[in-house]
Motif scaffolding. Structure first.
Motif, mmCIF file in Angstrom:
data_model
loop_
_atom_site.group_PDB
_atom_site.id
_atom_site.type_symbol
_atom_site.label_atom_id
_atom_site.label_comp_id
_atom_site.label_asym_id
_atom_site.label_seq_id
_atom_site.Cartn_x
_atom_site.Cartn_y
_atom_site.Cartn_z
ATOM 1 N N ILE A 1 0.812 -1.523 -0.034
ATOM 2 C CA ILE A 1 0.257 0.097 0.007
ATOM 3 C C ILE A 1 0.735 1.121 -0.218
ATOM 4 C CG2 ILE A 1 -1.590 1.281 1.554
ATOM 5 C CD1 ILE A 1 -2.959 -1.279 2.167
ATOM 6 N N ILE A 2 1.939 1.109 0.862
ATOM 7 C CA ILE A 2 2.812 2.403 0.817
ATOM 8 C C ILE A 2 3.493 2.675 -0.558
ATOM 9 C CG2 ILE A 2 4.974 3.201 1.751
ATOM 10 C CD1 ILE A 2 4.105 1.916 4.477
ATOM 11 N N TYR A 3 3.891 1.542 -1.328
ATOM 12 C CA TYR A 3 4.600 1.635 -2.534
ATOM 13 C C TYR A 3 3.737 2.188 -3.459
ATOM 14 C CZ TYR A 3 9.258 -0.059 -1.495
ATOM 15 O OH TYR A 3 10.339 -0.262 -0.966
ATOM 16 N N GLY A 4 2.285 1.795 -3.310
ATOM 17 C CA GLY A 4 1.233 2.124 -4.292
ATOM 18 C C GLY A 4 0.888 3.444 -4.243
ATOM 19 N N ILE A 5 0.999 3.975 -2.854
ATOM 20 C CA ILE A 5 0.624 5.293 -2.702
ATOM 21 C C ILE A 5 1.785 6.294 -3.294
ATOM 22 C CG2 ILE A 5 0.437 7.174 -1.032
ATOM 23 C CD1 ILE A 5 -1.294 4.906 0.838
ATOM 24 N N GLN A 6 2.989 5.792 -3.047
ATOM 25 C CA GLN A 6 4.160 6.425 -3.440
ATOM 26 C C GLN A 6 4.099 6.847 -5.106
ATOM 27 O OE1 GLN A 6 7.646 5.819 -0.297
ATOM 28 N NE2 GLN A 6 7.743 4.444 -2.159
ATOM 29 N N LYS A 7 3.693 5.573 -5.628
ATOM 30 C CA LYS A 7 3.349 5.633 -7.142
ATOM 31 C C LYS A 7 2.456 6.568 -7.734
ATOM 32 C CE LYS A 7 6.643 2.538 -8.694
ATOM 33 N NZ LYS A 7 7.498 2.836 -9.379
ATOM 34 N N LEU A 8 1.331 6.612 -6.938
ATOM 35 C CA LEU A 8 0.224 7.494 -7.377
ATOM 36 C C LEU A 8 0.606 9.136 -7.048
ATOM 37 C CD1 LEU A 8 -3.053 5.630 -5.888
ATOM 38 C CD2 LEU A 8 -2.258 5.951 -8.292
ATOM 39 N N LEU A 9 1.334 9.292 -5.867
ATOM 40 C CA LEU A 9 1.704 10.620 -5.554
ATOM 41 C C LEU A 9 3.023 11.108 -6.362
ATOM 42 C CD1 LEU A 9 1.168 10.589 -1.760
ATOM 43 C CD2 LEU A 9 -0.559 11.444 -3.517
ATOM 44 N N GLY A 10 3.685 10.276 -6.834
ATOM 45 C CA GLY A 10 4.888 10.537 -7.522
ATOM 46 C C GLY A 10 6.038 10.872 -6.742
ATOM 47 N N LYS A 11 5.966 10.661 -5.482
ATOM 48 C CA LYS A 11 7.018 11.171 -4.405
ATOM 49 C C LYS A 11 7.403 10.079 -3.445
ATOM 50 C CE LYS A 11 5.682 13.940 -1.441
ATOM 51 N NZ LYS A 11 5.068 15.193 -0.459
ATOM 52 N N GLN A 12 8.688 10.073 -3.033
ATOM 53 C CA GLN A 12 9.107 9.105 -2.108
ATOM 54 C C GLN A 12 8.686 9.363 -0.611
ATOM 55 O OE1 GLN A 12 10.503 6.130 -2.524
ATOM 56 N NE2 GLN A 12 11.104 6.595 -4.760
ATOM 57 N N LEU A 13 8.050 8.543 0.083
ATOM 58 C CA LEU A 13 7.384 8.754 1.411
ATOM 59 C C LEU A 13 8.347 8.156 2.358
ATOM 60 C CD1 LEU A 13 3.604 7.789 1.048
ATOM 61 C CD2 LEU A 13 4.967 10.153 0.873
ATOM 62 N N THR A 14 9.351 7.141 2.113
ATOM 63 C CA THR A 14 10.456 6.318 2.817
ATOM 64 C C THR A 14 11.625 6.240 1.962
ATOM 65 O OG1 THR A 14 9.604 4.182 1.705
ATOM 66 C CG2 THR A 14 8.473 5.052 3.804
ATOM 67 N N LYS A 15 12.744 6.078 2.646
ATOM 68 C CA LYS A 15 13.966 5.667 1.872
ATOM 69 C C LYS A 15 13.843 4.261 1.576
ATOM 70 C CE LYS A 15 16.642 9.071 4.817
ATOM 71 N NZ LYS A 15 17.707 9.404 5.724
ATOM 72 N N PRO A 16 13.985 3.847 0.364
ATOM 73 C CA PRO A 16 13.969 2.488 -0.235
ATOM 74 C C PRO A 16 14.851 1.545 0.526
ATOM 75 C CG PRO A 16 13.891 3.941 -2.153
ATOM 76 C CD PRO A 16 14.183 4.992 -0.839
ATOM 77 N N SER A 17 16.032 1.679 0.626
ATOM 78 C CA SER A 17 17.134 0.779 0.958
ATOM 79 C C SER A 17 16.781 0.648 2.544
ATOM 80 C CB SER A 17 18.182 1.246 0.923
ATOM 81 O OG SER A 17 18.545 2.752 1.455
ATOM 82 N N SER A 18 16.524 1.594 3.428
ATOM 83 C CA SER A 18 16.418 1.387 4.967
ATOM 84 C C SER A 18 14.802 0.620 5.133
ATOM 85 C CB SER A 18 16.277 2.777 5.442
ATOM 86 O OG SER A 18 15.989 2.790 6.826
#
Length: 205
Positions: A75-92
């Motif tokens: 869901i978080i990754y989906g929201i990031q895709k929809l908003l076009g912005k990073q909500l988290t640091k991917p590696s961490s």
């Protein structure tokens, strides 16, 4: 993005249903796919045969109840895709949820392997078997505790150090004198005798 969100919701419903229907559906999902998807085969999973098969993979063969961690992740990754912005640091973020999923699978398998195998899943059971084979039951508990404490220290900067202001500095003469005065007041708060602080200081030294 929307597909990721829907996938997370799908996994959530299928796995929740698995908890209530796994006993009725287990013999069907163990059968060949041709038998599972036959018209006469009936399943009880809320999402039908695909739901029964998906939940069997996640809950029984893979990571068990810790598979629910995938729901907020997708869901978080989906929201990031929809908003076009990073909500988290991917590696961490990826390192954290992967560790939690594997650790939880191992811990649940270690605790519930006899009664509720699906809580730990297949991977959790294999990890538990290998770990107890090498370090034993007590060693496994130690490994689980140590790895979780290490994770907490690294992920949220948890510190086990005692704050310096909690421990008084005994080299400070003023602190010693104040402590002595407090003790005198407690012993005899109405005393009129005036003590020589210089003598107290000598004894304190």
């Amino acid at each position: 993005g929307l597909l990721l969100i829907l996938a997370g919701i799908y996994i959530l419903i299928a796995c929740v249903s698995y908890i209530f229907t796994w006993e009725q559906d287990q013999d069907k999902v163990f059968a060949p796919l041709s038998e599972l998807f036959a018209i006469e085969t009936k399943v009880f999973n809320w999402l039908g045969k695909f739901g029964a098969l998906a939940s069997h993979l996640f809950m029984y063969k893979w990571f068990g109840a810790s598979s629910f961690i995938l729901v907020p992740v997708l869901i978080i990754y989906g929201i990031q895709k929809l908003l076009g912005k990073q909500l988290t640091k991917p590696s961490s973020f990826n390192a954290k949820w992967l560790f939690i999923m594997v650790w939880t699978s191992l811990a649940l398998s270690f605790v519930f392997h006899d009664k509720f195998y699906f809580l730990g899943g297949g991977y959790g059971y294999i990890l538990k078997q290998q770990l107890t084979n090498y370090v034993g039951t007590v060693g496994t508990i130690v490994v689980l505790a140590f790895t979780m404490l290490s994770f907490l220290v690294l992920s949220i900067n948890m510190s086990f150090k005692i704050k310096k202001d909690i421990i008084p500095n005994l080299d400070d003469e003023h602190i010693i004198e104040n402590e002595i005065d407090e003790i005198e007041n407690v012993i005899n708060p109405h005393a009129s005798t005036v003590y020589d602080t210089t003598q107290i200081k000598v004894f304190a030294d």
